[in-house]
Design an enzyme around this catalytic site. Structure first.
Site, PDB file in Angstrom:
ATOM      1  N   LYS A   1       0.860  -1.194   0.000  1.00 17.94           N
ATOM      2  CA  LYS A   1       0.000   0.000   0.000  1.00 17.94           C
ATOM      3  C   LYS A   1       0.886   1.230   0.000  1.00 17.94           C
ATOM      4  O   LYS A   1       2.046   1.166   0.428  1.00 17.94           O
ATOM      5  CB  LYS A   1      -0.891   0.005   1.254  1.00 17.94           C
ATOM      6  CG  LYS A   1      -2.146   0.842   1.107  1.00 17.94           C
ATOM      7  CD  LYS A   1      -3.303   0.068   0.499  1.00 17.94           C
ATOM      8  CE  LYS A   1      -4.550   0.909   0.381  1.00 17.94           C
ATOM      9  NZ  LYS A   1      -5.723   0.085   0.042  1.00 17.94           N
TER      10      LYS A   1
HETATM   11  P1  NAD Z   1     -13.178   7.667  -2.383  1.00 18.08           P
HETATM   12  O1  NAD Z   1     -12.119   8.695  -2.237  1.00 18.08           O
HETATM   13  O2  NAD Z   1     -13.776   7.437  -3.722  1.00 18.08           O
HETATM   14  O3  NAD Z   1     -14.379   7.994  -1.362  1.00 18.08           O
HETATM   15  C1  NAD Z   1     -14.187   8.163   0.002  1.00 18.08           C
HETATM   16  C2  NAD Z   1     -15.502   8.602   0.615  1.00 18.08           C
HETATM   17  O4  NAD Z   1     -15.349   8.684   2.036  1.00 18.08           O
HETATM   18  C3  NAD Z   1     -15.939   9.990   0.157  1.00 18.08           C
HETATM   19  O5  NAD Z   1     -17.349   9.993  -0.033  1.00 18.08           O
HETATM   20  C4  NAD Z   1     -15.561  10.885   1.320  1.00 18.08           C
HETATM   21  O6  NAD Z   1     -16.368  12.038   1.399  1.00 18.08           O
HETATM   22  C5  NAD Z   1     -15.835   9.932   2.470  1.00 18.08           C
HETATM   23  N1  NAD Z   1     -15.170  10.360   3.706  1.00 18.08           N
HETATM   24  C6  NAD Z   1     -13.887  10.755   3.856  1.00 18.08           C
HETATM   25  N2  NAD Z   1     -13.662  11.075   5.141  1.00 18.08           N
HETATM   26  C7  NAD Z   1     -14.822  10.867   5.798  1.00 18.08           C
HETATM   27  C8  NAD Z   1     -15.220  11.011   7.150  1.00 18.08           C
HETATM   28  N3  NAD Z   1     -14.372  11.450   8.074  1.00 18.08           N
HETATM   29  N4  NAD Z   1     -16.502  10.683   7.482  1.00 18.08           N
HETATM   30  C9  NAD Z   1     -17.352  10.247   6.550  1.00 18.08           C
HETATM   31  N5  NAD Z   1     -17.030  10.078   5.258  1.00 18.08           N
HETATM   32  C10 NAD Z   1     -15.778  10.397   4.897  1.00 18.08           C
HETATM   33  O7  NAD Z   1     -12.556   6.323  -1.764  1.00 18.08           O
HETATM   34  P2  NAD Z   1     -12.975   4.833  -2.069  1.00 18.08           P
HETATM   35  O8  NAD Z   1     -12.095   4.319  -3.139  1.00 18.08           O
HETATM   36  O9  NAD Z   1     -14.461   4.731  -2.180  1.00 18.08           O
HETATM   37  O10 NAD Z   1     -12.497   4.121  -0.710  1.00 18.08           O
HETATM   38  C11 NAD Z   1     -13.328   4.065   0.453  1.00 18.08           C
HETATM   39  C12 NAD Z   1     -12.843   2.932   1.341  1.00 18.08           C
HETATM   40  O11 NAD Z   1     -12.867   1.716   0.599  1.00 18.08           O
HETATM   41  C13 NAD Z   1     -11.413   3.071   1.865  1.00 18.08           C
HETATM   42  O12 NAD Z   1     -11.338   2.470   3.141  1.00 18.08           O
HETATM   43  C14 NAD Z   1     -10.621   2.243   0.877  1.00 18.08           C
HETATM   44  O13 NAD Z   1      -9.389   1.794   1.409  1.00 18.08           O
HETATM   45  C15 NAD Z   1     -11.592   1.113   0.645  1.00 18.08           C
HETATM   46  N6  NAD Z   1     -11.364   0.352  -0.588  1.00 18.08           N
HETATM   47  C16 NAD Z   1     -11.353   0.960  -1.817  1.00 18.08           C
HETATM   48  C17 NAD Z   1     -11.160   0.180  -2.947  1.00 18.08           C
HETATM   49  C18 NAD Z   1     -11.215   0.767  -4.330  1.00 18.08           C
HETATM   50  O14 NAD Z   1     -11.145  -0.021  -5.289  1.00 18.08           O
HETATM   51  N7  NAD Z   1     -11.362   2.055  -4.499  1.00 18.08           N
HETATM   52  C19 NAD Z   1     -10.937  -1.196  -2.837  1.00 18.08           C
HETATM   53  C20 NAD Z   1     -10.968  -1.778  -1.561  1.00 18.08           C
HETATM   54  C21 NAD Z   1     -11.197  -0.997  -0.453  1.00 18.08           C
END
Ligand code: NAD
Length: 424
Positions: free
Chosen positions: A114
């Site tokens: 990561k």
């Molecule tokens: P993203 O940047 O597209 O979205 C993140 C979301 O979280 C946004 O809506 C943001 O406003 C919200 N957010 C941020 N801080 C916040 C807070 N303090 N309280 C409430 N909401 C908050 O990110 P993503 O890719 O959707 O990732 C979200 C989660 O999923 C992370 O934990 C990431 O590690 C995990 N994840 C993502 C992927 C992927 O393929 N993108 C894969 C596996 C896991």
């Protein structure tokens, strides 16, 4: 002596501490492989880099960046890159370790890695964002590569950022290395289905969990925290299956509508300005009230450590689908288990993204691209097979799905470690 080392002594309530306690819980199920378990408690390699860029106003700004390769026993490192002002080395260590468990849980030929930069990208211009991405890629270029470690998108990173990373790495090696990152735009060797893959995996595992609980998705009430790539896609798929999205929280605040939010209207507004800008679609409530909203399914899809002990006591959900990585602290996990709330853990629930990243990487190497139906059929099959195996393990040992996922994954990782032997 080793107690003082940062790899083994987590700070209080940190994601790394959460990960270490999750590993401790699996030790009784590892049999003789337990002698190798210490390998999982330390990252193989951690790189800290300085990322200096010239800002649009002519000043020079320095940002701290990280790339951690937790384990490569089963294959190259794999894992996203996060741009967030609160990113720390310890957080990236935890996220890299969860990637090791996740890739093994769905049996992909990868280890876990990561990366991250301590920056608020929302405060950067597009030009500054490109500069920071390129300089960071160049700095970590000494340890990434199509056969060693393959980054992907995570919080606040996307296809454009992956395109810049691919281009920077390619310029440095003097060729076009599409396989160095995944989550790329389609015309740069990206895969159909990648953007929606994580949310789709949350839906596929959630639908199966609901079926086993006897919960009808039609009319089921769902609360979603985090409305980015993962949360919004999962919400859309559940809504298509007849569920009602009754509450959504993002970094701007919380919106509630007990009749169900209109996603077709909410999503474009949320993408541009955040969910609270959709005032006409529901009630804006204080953030802590999100955890009290009456719901059947809770989907944390934002950041780590969100489901605390107190929030675990409050929730009315019967099913928690961990779209985010590490959203539940260990104490909350115990409370949810005692309260009979089923948790589909991150390391299987959100594995859809890395699974289609794997398809993208395979397609890049073979220079032959599959259609979206083929990708989704393969994704669903891999996720369902993994989930069914984990469920059988949980039933056999009478353990939670999280510990069962760790049992299945750690056996694969430590078996590989044992078969390879220790070098030299
Ligand atoms: P993203 O940047 O597209 O979205 C993140 C979301 O979280 C946004 O809506 C943001 O406003 C919200 N957010 C941020 N801080 C916040 C807070 N303090 N309280 C409430 N909401 C908050 O990110 P993503 O890719 O959707 O990732 C979200 C989660 O999923 C992370 O934990 C990431 O590690 C995990 N994840 C993502 C992927 C992927 O393929 N993108 C894969 C596996 C896991």
């Amino acid at each position: 002596m080793s107690e003082k080392l940062s790899f083994v002594s987590p700070t209080a309530n940190s994601p790394w501490g959460t990960y270490l306690s999750q590993v401790d819980r699996v030790v009784p199920y590892l049999g003789p492989l337990a002698r190798w378990v210490e390998t999982l408690k330390r990252p193989k390699r951690a790189l800290i880099v300085d990322v200096p860029i010239e800002m649009d106003d002519g000043t020079i700004a320095h940002f701290e960046g990280y790339r951690v390769q937790h384990n490569m026993s089963r294959g190259p490192g794999k894992g996203g890159v996060r741009f967030h002002p609160d990113v720390t080395l310890e957080e990236v260590m935890a996220l890299s370790a969860w990637m090791t468990i996740k890739t093994a849980a769905v049996n992909l030929p990868y280890g876990g890695a990561k990366g991250g930069i301590r920056v608020d990208p929302k405060k950067l211009s597009l030009q500054e964002l490109e500069k920071i991405t390129r300089r960071y890629t160049s700095e970590i270029g000494i340890i990434i590569g199509p056969h060693t470690d393959i980054p992907a998108p995570d919080v606040n990173t996307n296809g454009q950022i992956m395109a810049w990373m691919m281009d920077t790495y390619s310029m440095n090696v003097g060729g076009t290395a599409t396989g160095v990152v995944t989550g790329k735009p389609l015309h740069l060797g990206g895969s159909l289905g990648r953007v929606k893959a994580t949310g789709r995996g949350v839906f596929v595992t959630g639908r199966e969990a609901a079926r086993r609980l006897g919960m009808d998705l039609r009319g089921a009430r769902i609360a979603v925290q985090g409305f980015g790539n993962v949360g919004s896609v999962a919400a859309e798929l559940f809504a298509e299956a007849g569920a009602k999205i009754v509450a959504v929280q993002d970094h701007t605040g919380t919106i509630v509508n007990t009749n169900g939010l209109d996603l077709a209207q909410l999503i474009p507004v949320a993408n541009k300005e955040g969910v609270v800008a959709f005032k006409s679609g529901g009630d804006i409530v204080p953030n802590e009230d999100f955890w009290n909203v009456a719901c059947d399914i809770l989907i944390p899809a934002a950041l780590e450590g969100q489901i605390t002990a107190e929030r675990a006591q409050k929730t009315t959900a019967k099913l928690v689908l961990e779209g985010a990585n590490g959203p539940t602290v260990p104490q909350a996990d115990d409370i949810l288990a005692e309260r009979g709330v089923l948790v589909v853990p991150d390391v299987i629930c959100n594995a859809g993204g890395v699974t289609v990243s794997y398809f993208e990487w395979v397609q890049d190497f073979s220079s032959f691209f599959w259609d979206e139906d083929e990708i989704n059929v393969r994704l669903d099959r891999i996720m369902m097979n993994a989930l069914n195996q984990i469920w059988d393990t949980a039933d056999k040992h009478k353990i939670t799905l999280r510990t069962a996922t760790y049992a299945v994954a750690c056996e694969r990782i430590l078996m590989a470690r044992q078969e390879r032997g220790l070098y030299p």
